[in-house]
Design a protein around this motif. Structure first.
Motif, PDB file in Angstrom:
ATOM      1  N   GLY A 135       0.823  -1.204   0.000  1.00  0.00           N
ATOM      2  CA  GLY A 135       0.000   0.000   0.000  1.00  0.00           C
ATOM      3  C   GLY A 135       0.855   1.251   0.000  1.00  0.00           C
ATOM      4  N   ILE A 136       0.205   2.397  -0.170  1.00  0.00           N
ATOM      5  CA  ILE A 136       0.902   3.672  -0.322  1.00  0.00           C
ATOM      6  C   ILE A 136       1.044   4.427   0.991  1.00  0.00           C
ATOM      7  CG2 ILE A 136      -1.163   5.064  -0.766  1.00  0.00           C
ATOM      8  CD1 ILE A 136       2.205   5.280  -2.663  1.00  0.00           C
ATOM      9  N   ASP A 137       0.387   3.965   2.070  1.00  0.00           N
ATOM     10  CA  ASP A 137       0.327   4.729   3.324  1.00  0.00           C
ATOM     11  C   ASP A 137       1.697   5.110   3.856  1.00  0.00           C
ATOM     12  OD1 ASP A 137      -2.367   4.507   3.145  1.00  0.00           O
ATOM     13  OD2 ASP A 137      -2.669   3.453   5.041  1.00  0.00           O
ATOM     14  N   ALA A 138       2.592   4.141   3.987  1.00  0.00           N
ATOM     15  CA  ALA A 138       3.899   4.404   4.592  1.00  0.00           C
ATOM     16  C   ALA A 138       4.717   5.366   3.736  1.00  0.00           C
ATOM     17  CB  ALA A 138       4.657   3.097   4.806  1.00  0.00           C
ATOM     18  N   ALA A 139       4.749   5.161   2.427  1.00  0.00           N
ATOM     19  CA  ALA A 139       5.534   6.024   1.545  1.00  0.00           C
ATOM     20  C   ALA A 139       5.039   7.464   1.599  1.00  0.00           C
ATOM     21  CB  ALA A 139       5.496   5.494   0.116  1.00  0.00           C
ATOM     22  N   CYS A 140       3.724   7.670   1.601  1.00  0.00           N
ATOM     23  CA  CYS A 140       3.165   9.024   1.676  1.00  0.00           C
ATOM     24  C   CYS A 140       3.512   9.682   3.006  1.00  0.00           C
ATOM     25  CB  CYS A 140       1.652   8.981   1.504  1.00  0.00           C
ATOM     26  SG  CYS A 140       1.097   8.763  -0.202  1.00  0.00           S
ATOM     27  N   PHE A 141       3.383   8.923   4.096  1.00  0.00           N
ATOM     28  CA  PHE A 141       3.649   9.477   5.424  1.00  0.00           C
ATOM     29  C   PHE A 141       5.118   9.881   5.557  1.00  0.00           C
ATOM     30  CE2 PHE A 141       4.755   9.244   9.910  1.00  0.00           C
ATOM     31  CZ  PHE A 141       3.728   9.985  10.495  1.00  0.00           C
ATOM     32  N   VAL A 142       6.019   9.031   5.104  1.00  0.00           N
ATOM     33  CA  VAL A 142       7.443   9.339   5.207  1.00  0.00           C
ATOM     34  C   VAL A 142       7.783  10.542   4.333  1.00  0.00           C
ATOM     35  CG1 VAL A 142       9.774   8.470   4.819  1.00  0.00           C
ATOM     36  CG2 VAL A 142       8.037   6.967   5.813  1.00  0.00           C
ATOM     37  N   SER A 178       0.412   5.474  14.583  1.00  0.00           N
ATOM     38  CA  SER A 178      -0.744   5.992  13.850  1.00  0.00           C
ATOM     39  C   SER A 178      -1.890   4.974  13.831  1.00  0.00           C
ATOM     40  CB  SER A 178      -0.342   6.352  12.424  1.00  0.00           C
ATOM     41  OG  SER A 178      -1.470   6.727  11.674  1.00  0.00           O
ATOM     42  N   HIS A 179      -3.086   5.479  14.063  1.00  0.00           N
ATOM     43  CA  HIS A 179      -4.280   4.628  14.009  1.00  0.00           C
ATOM     44  C   HIS A 179      -4.986   4.712  12.660  1.00  0.00           C
ATOM     45  CE1 HIS A 179      -3.935   3.776  18.281  1.00  0.00           C
ATOM     46  NE2 HIS A 179      -3.869   5.083  18.534  1.00  0.00           N
ATOM     47  N   SER A 180      -4.527   5.621  11.809  1.00  0.00           N
ATOM     48  CA  SER A 180      -5.189   5.810  10.519  1.00  0.00           C
ATOM     49  C   SER A 180      -4.421   5.177   9.357  1.00  0.00           C
ATOM     50  CB  SER A 180      -5.365   7.312  10.241  1.00  0.00           C
ATOM     51  OG  SER A 180      -4.106   7.957  10.190  1.00  0.00           O
ATOM     52  N   LEU A 181      -3.212   4.672   9.627  1.00  0.00           N
ATOM     53  CA  LEU A 181      -2.396   4.088   8.569  1.00  0.00           C
ATOM     54  C   LEU A 181      -2.359   2.575   8.689  1.00  0.00           C
ATOM     55  CD1 LEU A 181       0.643   6.565   8.665  1.00  0.00           C
ATOM     56  CD2 LEU A 181      -1.360   6.650   7.177  1.00  0.00           C
ATOM     57  N   ASP A 182      -2.230   1.918   7.556  1.00  0.00           N
ATOM     58  CA  ASP A 182      -2.164   0.455   7.510  1.00  0.00           C
ATOM     59  C   ASP A 182      -0.831  -0.008   8.095  1.00  0.00           C
ATOM     60  OD1 ASP A 182      -2.199  -2.224   6.919  1.00  0.00           O
ATOM     61  OD2 ASP A 182      -2.706  -1.961   4.794  1.00  0.00           O
ATOM     62  N   ARG A 183      -0.876  -0.821   9.158  1.00  0.00           N
ATOM     63  CA  ARG A 183       0.342  -1.289   9.814  1.00  0.00           C
ATOM     64  C   ARG A 183       1.147  -2.233   8.929  1.00  0.00           C
ATOM     65  NH1 ARG A 183       1.137  -0.748  15.226  1.00  0.00           N
ATOM     66  NH2 ARG A 183       2.231  -2.747  15.349  1.00  0.00           N
ATOM     67  N   SER A 184       0.515  -2.833   7.940  1.00  0.00           N
ATOM     68  CA  SER A 184       1.235  -3.734   7.051  1.00  0.00           C
ATOM     69  C   SER A 184       1.878  -3.005   5.878  1.00  0.00           C
ATOM     70  CB  SER A 184       0.295  -4.821   6.519  1.00  0.00           C
ATOM     71  OG  SER A 184      -0.737  -4.254   5.723  1.00  0.00           O
ATOM     72  N   SER A 185       1.696  -1.687   5.810  1.00  0.00           N
ATOM     73  CA  SER A 185       2.314  -0.896   4.753  1.00  0.00           C
ATOM     74  C   SER A 185       3.740  -0.528   5.161  1.00  0.00           C
ATOM     75  CB  SER A 185       1.506   0.379   4.498  1.00  0.00           C
ATOM     76  OG  SER A 185       2.130   1.199   3.526  1.00  0.00           O
ATOM     77  N   GLY A 186       4.647  -0.544   4.206  1.00  0.00           N
ATOM     78  CA  GLY A 186       6.033  -0.192   4.484  1.00  0.00           C
ATOM     79  C   GLY A 186       6.648   0.536   3.305  1.00  0.00           C
ATOM     80  N   THR A 187       7.856   1.034   3.502  1.00  0.00           N
ATOM     81  CA  THR A 187       8.536   1.740   2.425  1.00  0.00           C
ATOM     82  C   THR A 187      10.044   1.739   2.656  1.00  0.00           C
ATOM     83  OG1 THR A 187       8.682   3.833   1.198  1.00  0.00           O
ATOM     84  CG2 THR A 187       8.371   4.002   3.564  1.00  0.00           C
ATOM     85  N   LEU A 251       9.640 -10.508   2.728  1.00  0.00           N
ATOM     86  CA  LEU A 251       9.989  -9.178   2.238  1.00  0.00           C
ATOM     87  C   LEU A 251      11.311  -9.218   1.489  1.00  0.00           C
ATOM     88  CD1 LEU A 251       8.674  -6.353   2.453  1.00  0.00           C
ATOM     89  CD2 LEU A 251      10.151  -5.914   4.413  1.00  0.00           C
ATOM     90  N   SER A 252      11.375  -8.522   0.351  1.00  0.00           N
ATOM     91  CA  SER A 252      12.566  -8.581  -0.504  1.00  0.00           C
ATOM     92  C   SER A 252      13.616  -7.544  -0.126  1.00  0.00           C
ATOM     93  CB  SER A 252      12.173  -8.392  -1.971  1.00  0.00           C
ATOM     94  OG  SER A 252      11.599  -7.106  -2.174  1.00  0.00           O
ATOM     95  N   VAL A 253      13.413  -6.803   0.961  1.00  0.00           N
ATOM     96  CA  VAL A 253      14.412  -5.858   1.454  1.00  0.00           C
ATOM     97  C   VAL A 253      14.729  -6.169   2.914  1.00  0.00           C
ATOM     98  CG1 VAL A 253      13.868  -3.980  -0.130  1.00  0.00           C
ATOM     99  CG2 VAL A 253      12.611  -4.174   2.012  1.00  0.00           C
ATOM    100  N   ALA A 254      15.937  -5.796   3.330  1.00  0.00           N
ATOM    101  CA  ALA A 254      16.366  -6.065   4.695  1.00  0.00           C
ATOM    102  C   ALA A 254      16.152  -4.872   5.620  1.00  0.00           C
ATOM    103  CB  ALA A 254      17.846  -6.463   4.718  1.00  0.00           C
ATOM    104  N   ARG A 255      15.925  -3.691   5.047  1.00  0.00           N
ATOM    105  CA  ARG A 255      15.673  -2.492   5.842  1.00  0.00           C
ATOM    106  C   ARG A 255      14.503  -1.737   5.236  1.00  0.00           C
ATOM    107  NH1 ARG A 255      21.397  -0.161   8.213  1.00  0.00           N
ATOM    108  NH2 ARG A 255      22.594  -2.104   8.040  1.00  0.00           N
ATOM    109  N   ALA A 256      13.616  -1.260   6.088  1.00  0.00           N
ATOM    110  CA  ALA A 256      12.449  -0.515   5.627  1.00  0.00           C
ATOM    111  C   ALA A 256      11.796   0.185   6.806  1.00  0.00           C
ATOM    112  CB  ALA A 256      11.441  -1.437   4.942  1.00  0.00           C
ATOM    113  N   LEU A 257      11.041   1.229   6.498  1.00  0.00           N
ATOM    114  CA  LEU A 257      10.241   1.916   7.499  1.00  0.00           C
ATOM    115  C   LEU A 257       8.820   1.378   7.416  1.00  0.00           C
ATOM    116  CD1 LEU A 257      12.744   3.774   6.883  1.00  0.00           C
ATOM    117  CD2 LEU A 257      11.307   5.698   7.568  1.00  0.00           C
ATOM    118  N   GLY A 258       8.163   1.280   8.571  1.00  0.00           N
ATOM    119  CA  GLY A 258       6.828   0.701   8.589  1.00  0.00           C
ATOM    120  C   GLY A 258       6.896  -0.812   8.721  1.00  0.00           C
TER     121      GLY A 258
END
Length: 382
Positions: A135-142, A178-187, A251-258
């Motif tokens: 999802g786009i939530d984490a990328a938009c928030f960051v 955050s209670h409004s963002l998807d916890r499974s979203s990352g970036t 997950l195909s990355v070793a580091r990410a936010l979210g």
């Protein structure tokens, strides 16, 4: 579509730029390798490419935070030497994916953008590429908050490295709260902060920053893939595993936010890290431009190929936005499987100068691009 972008007609894949042309520079480097027509079995099974709207970032929307009064510190009067002049272009394209999950930020003039008036280094610029997943939530928030966390950190501007590291962790924790963002979203997150001549790259994930230094590609970030030796050791030390190139098989990355569905409580050691790796470079006259892109670019194009192509384009028209478009077009021609975002940041108002190669009696059997690759390999082994 994110604020501060404007749309243009669909991307038409009829570019005159061929893969053969990328392998040569200026007056006749030898042709570079053509992209493989059947690179792997997976490539043949890629979803069909859809014509889609291409996004060109013209300016970045102003973030909503108050800095108070900051001081403007200009270069010393009468000081000689190189001082960068920032100008940039960016291009984003959905590619073969069903949804666009990339975000970016592009600020060529931080002082003007922040309306700074006291105590702020000048000149300054800030850029970021954020490759979202789930999802786009984490990328938009960051995208909307990372600069705020850097500027407002207690260590800024006395210790910029500490401020950036703190900002990455704080924005990651904010995603968890955050209670409004998807916890499974990352970036993933790749940022470039430039103050005076100091370029500071921070990276968490598999986006990449590449410096063009008189035609030579200098990688300023590492791709944080789970099967990278250093990342694999860190993951396994913290109780995680790498399966078929994926962290914990997910997950195909070793580091990410979210991605808080994969992390424990805040502050606990976790195989999926939000801590960025930093690299600082002092810009000189030889440093011509910086390329920042998501893995959709680098999956199908080498760093040296991107630098060679960008330099050749800048010598033709000196337009970083057109360079970004050409890099996206080339990645699509090479059948990338991902969203595409790439940014070209120039450090001079002038196009790159032509590289003069002295004539010798011995005929060269290697292109200029090949010489840069060889020199980089030798330097890495020193």
């Amino acid at each position: 579509m994110s604020p501060g972008t404007e749309s243009s007609p669909p991307l038409i894949m009829d570019s005159n730029y061929t893969s053969k042309e990328i392998g040569s520079l200026n007056n006749g480097g030898a042709e570079g390798p053509m992209p493989s027509e059947s690179m792997t079995g997976a490539k043949a099974k890629k979803p069909p490419r859809h014509l889609s709207i291409i996004r060109h970032s013209v300016s970045s929307a102003r973030l909503g935070f108050n800095l108070g009064t900051l001081a403007l510190i200009s270069p010393q009067q009468g000081q000689t030497g190189f001082w960068p002049v920032f100008r940039s272009g960016c291009c984003s394209e959905i590619g073969p994916k069903p949804h666009m999950e990339d975000e970016h930020i592009r600020i060529d003039n931080l002082v003007e953008y922040l309306r700074a008036s006291t105590n702020f280094p000048s000149p300054g610029a800030f850029y970021g590429v954020f490759d979202g997943h789930g999802g786009i939530d984490a990328a938009c928030f960051v995208r909307n908050n990372i600069l705020k966390y850097i500027i407002e950190d207690v260590y800024f501007p006395a210790s910029v490295e500490k401020a950036i590291k703190n900002a990455f962790i704080k924005v990651d924790h904010a995603l968890a709260d955050s209670h409004s963002l998807d916890r499974s979203s990352g970036t993933t997150a790749l940022t470039a902060l430039i103050l005076d001549r100091s370029l500071l790259i921070a990276n968490a994930g598999d986006c990449r920053a590449v410096l063009g230094k008189r035609g030579r590609a200098i990688e300023l970030s590492k791709d944080h893939k789970p099967n990278c030796n250093a990342e694999r050791r860190r993951i396994e030390r913290l109780g995680g595993s790498v399966y078929d190139g994926y962290l914990n098989g997910q997950l195909s990355v070793a580091r990410a936010l979210g991605d808080w569905h994969m992390k424990g409580s805040k502050g606990s050691a976790c195989p999926l890290s939000a801590e960025p790796e930093l690299q600082e470079t002092i810009l000189t006259e030889e440093d011509e431009f910086l390329i920042m892109g998501c893995d959709g670019i680098w999956d199908v194009m080498s760093s040296q190929c991107a630098v060679t192509m960008t330099r050749k384009e800048l010598m033709l028209h000196n337009d970083p936005e057109k360079c970004s478009r050409e890099l996206v077009r080339e990645a699509l021609k090479r059948n990338t499987c991902d969203n595409l975002t790439v940014m070209v940041i120039c450090f001079s108002p002038d196009p790159p100068p032509r590289i003069e190669i002295p004539r010798t009696r011995v005929r060269r059997s290697i292109s200029l691009e090949g010489l840069h690759v060889l020199k980089g390999a030798l330097d890495d082994n020193i």
